[in-house]
Design a protein around this motif. Structure first.
Motif, PDB file in Angstrom:
ATOM      1  N   TYR A 268      -6.833  -7.856   6.675  1.00 12.73           N
ATOM      2  CA  TYR A 268      -6.579  -8.831   5.610  1.00 12.73           C
ATOM      3  C   TYR A 268      -7.838  -9.645   5.295  1.00 12.73           C
ATOM      4  O   TYR A 268      -8.119  -9.936   4.137  1.00 12.73           O
ATOM      5  CB  TYR A 268      -5.430  -9.760   5.986  1.00 12.73           C
ATOM      6  CG  TYR A 268      -4.058  -9.186   5.706  1.00 12.73           C
ATOM      7  CD1 TYR A 268      -3.705  -8.761   4.428  1.00 12.73           C
ATOM      8  CD2 TYR A 268      -3.126  -9.061   6.711  1.00 12.73           C
ATOM      9  CE1 TYR A 268      -2.457  -8.234   4.168  1.00 12.73           C
ATOM     10  CE2 TYR A 268      -1.874  -8.529   6.467  1.00 12.73           C
ATOM     11  CZ  TYR A 268      -1.541  -8.117   5.186  1.00 12.73           C
ATOM     12  OH  TYR A 268      -0.306  -7.596   4.941  1.00 12.73           O
TER      13      TYR A 268
ATOM     14  N   THR B 177      -1.486  -3.906   1.735  1.00 19.77           N
ATOM     15  CA  THR B 177      -0.620  -4.474   2.762  1.00 19.77           C
ATOM     16  C   THR B 177      -0.979  -3.840   4.097  1.00 19.77           C
ATOM     17  O   THR B 177      -0.863  -2.632   4.254  1.00 19.77           O
ATOM     18  CB  THR B 177       0.858  -4.205   2.445  1.00 19.77           C
ATOM     19  OG1 THR B 177       1.136  -4.665   1.144  1.00 19.77           O
ATOM     20  CG2 THR B 177       1.757  -4.910   3.420  1.00 19.77           C
TER      21      THR B 177
ATOM     22  N   SER C  44       0.479  -3.282   6.823  1.00 19.54           N
ATOM     23  CA  SER C  44       1.781  -3.207   7.486  1.00 19.54           C
ATOM     24  C   SER C  44       1.650  -2.482   8.827  1.00 19.54           C
ATOM     25  O   SER C  44       0.595  -1.942   9.166  1.00 19.54           O
ATOM     26  CB  SER C  44       2.770  -2.460   6.590  1.00 19.54           C
ATOM     27  OG  SER C  44       2.327  -1.120   6.411  1.00 19.54           O
TER      28      SER C  44
END
Length: 163
Positions: free
Chosen positions: A7, A27, A29
């Motif tokens: 991120y 994302t 994830s």
């Protein structure tokens, strides 16, 4: 940790391109992490294998005995205190790390033993907390050259045999 770093890198890339992080539609994830690890050939391993063991049966017996004693003596939650000490190792390596799949183990590193011992105490009501007691091997560490230990938010003690 890998996801957090992903991120951060995404935010930096977005800033360089003059875009928002939402525009990049990335994302990190759990699925992304799994695929990333598979693609790069990394795996997560425990660096140290020795886990602390506790006698859970004895702890449960003691908890019940303490409860009976508190009820028998008619103590209030403000009169019941809990105290625990812990070691704070500020130079210690993490217990888990990522390595390449073809590696069998992480490189051997000497475990850092520089630590502080911290004693914490609170009552069962959670209303009162005593100032933490901190024990270090030095009476006056070099980092505290211009600091009054009496002004710290802890009770400072030292001992040569610490660590």
């Amino acid at each position: 940790m890998v996801q957090e770093q992903a991120y951060k890198i995404q935010s930096q890339m977005a800033a360089k391109q003059g875009k928002s992080t939402e525009e990049m539609k990335f994302t990190a994830s759990t699925g992304w992490l799994y695929k990333f690890m598979k693609r790069t050939g990394t795996k997560n391993i425990a660096v140290t294998g020795e886990a602390a063991s506790a006698d859970y049966r004895a702890a449960k017996k003691m908890r019940n005995k303490r409860k009976e004693m508190v009820e028998e003596m008619n103590y209030s939650p403000q009169q019941v205190w809990n105290c625990d000490e812990t070691g704070l190792y500020w130079k210690r390596m993490p217990k888990r790390t990522y390595i390449m799949k073809n590696e069998e183990k992480a490189p051997g590193l000497k475990v850092g033993k520089q630590r502080l011992t911290v004693l914490l105490m609170t009552n069962a009501a959670g209303i009162e907390r005593l100032k933490p007691l901190l024990i270090h091997h030095s009476a006056r560490p070099p980092a505290f050259k211009n600091v009054f230990v009496s002004k710290l938010p802890v009770i400072w003690h030292h001992t040569r045999k610490h660590g």
